[in-house]
Structure formats: C-alpha cells, structure tokens
Design a protein around this motif. Sequence first.
Motif, mmCIF file in Angstrom:
data_model
loop_
_atom_site.group_PDB
_atom_site.id
_atom_site.type_symbol
_atom_site.label_atom_id
_atom_site.label_comp_id
_atom_site.label_asym_id
_atom_site.label_seq_id
_atom_site.Cartn_x
_atom_site.Cartn_y
_atom_site.Cartn_z
ATOM 1 N N ILE A 40 0.834 -1.207 0.000
ATOM 2 C CA ILE A 40 0.000 0.000 0.000
ATOM 3 C C ILE A 40 0.864 1.251 0.000
ATOM 4 N N ALA A 41 1.969 1.213 0.729
ATOM 5 C CA ALA A 41 2.880 2.361 0.793
ATOM 6 C C ALA A 41 3.464 2.684 -0.586
ATOM 7 N N GLN A 42 3.509 1.704 -1.465
ATOM 8 C CA GLN A 42 4.085 1.897 -2.792
ATOM 9 C C GLN A 42 3.045 2.257 -3.857
ATOM 10 N N LEU A 43 1.771 2.319 -3.470
ATOM 11 C CA LEU A 43 0.713 2.633 -4.429
ATOM 12 C C LEU A 43 0.821 4.065 -4.915
ATOM 13 N N GLY A 46 -4.550 7.330 -6.752
ATOM 14 C CA GLY A 46 -5.634 6.872 -7.611
ATOM 15 C C GLY A 46 -5.564 5.402 -7.979
ATOM 16 N N THR A 47 -4.712 4.634 -7.288
ATOM 17 C CA THR A 47 -4.622 3.194 -7.555
ATOM 18 C C THR A 47 -4.979 2.409 -6.299
ATOM 19 N N ALA A 48 -5.400 1.181 -6.511
ATOM 20 C CA ALA A 48 -5.776 0.298 -5.407
ATOM 21 C C ALA A 48 -5.013 -1.016 -5.521
ATOM 22 N N LEU A 49 -4.814 -1.629 -4.391
ATOM 23 C CA LEU A 49 -4.221 -2.961 -4.335
ATOM 24 C C LEU A 49 -5.326 -3.974 -4.603
ATOM 25 N N LYS A 50 -5.057 -4.944 -5.439
ATOM 26 C CA LYS A 50 -6.022 -5.992 -5.795
ATOM 27 C C LYS A 50 -5.471 -7.313 -5.268
ATOM 28 N N VAL A 51 -6.049 -7.793 -4.174
ATOM 29 C CA VAL A 51 -5.530 -8.967 -3.476
ATOM 30 C C VAL A 51 -6.488 -10.145 -3.672
ATOM 31 N N PRO A 52 -6.010 -11.234 -4.280
ATOM 32 C CA PRO A 52 -6.871 -12.415 -4.429
ATOM 33 C C PRO A 52 -7.283 -12.973 -3.060
ATOM 34 N N LEU A 53 -8.561 -13.164 -2.864
ATOM 35 C CA LEU A 53 -9.039 -13.719 -1.593
ATOM 36 C C LEU A 53 -8.431 -15.092 -1.327
#
Length: 96
Positions: A40-43, A46-53
């Motif tokens: 998240i610190a590297q985002l 306007g971008t989001a992290l997309k984490v596979p459940l």
Amino acid sequence: MENDESVSEPMKFESVPQVNVPKGRDGKHKAIITQLLSDIAQLGEGTALKVPLSELPDTKENIRSALSRAARQGKINLATSSDDDFLYIWKTNEED
C-alpha cells in the motif's frame, strides 16, 4: 515472628519466563498485514491494491479488521472493497 503479609497461598497457575510469552497480535496476521502495508505504501495516487481472496490466510473480514487496526496505529487512512474473488485496498485522504 510471623507476619500475616508474608503468608501467602500456593500459586494456582504455573509461571513462565517472560521471554517465552507470545507477544499479543504478533502472530496470526502479522505477515500478511506487514506485506499489505508495504504494498500500500508503494501505491500511486488513484490506484488500489487488488488482493486475491484465495491468497489470504484468513477470512477477508478478519484480514480487514487486522489491517484496520494496523492502519489506525500507523495513522494511515485506508478504504477497502471486495467482490467474490478480490479484496481491494487503497489510501484515502483524511477528509474522505
């Protein structure tokens, strides 16, 4: 000379050295939360992290809770969303 204060009942529970005591929340979710916060610190804005459940070690609800606690401690404003397959995480401004 007997002093009532020095007379105590035998201990009911076992004692252990403090170095052998597990450290609170430094367990179950620490690795995934540390990784998520790093990503998240590297985002970019306007971008989001997309984490596979499927890659989460626990339910998305439990991970969200742990992430929320860690973000609050680090004074990071986050928002999350999810669908059937992914957890999305992004930074927000304080006024959001």
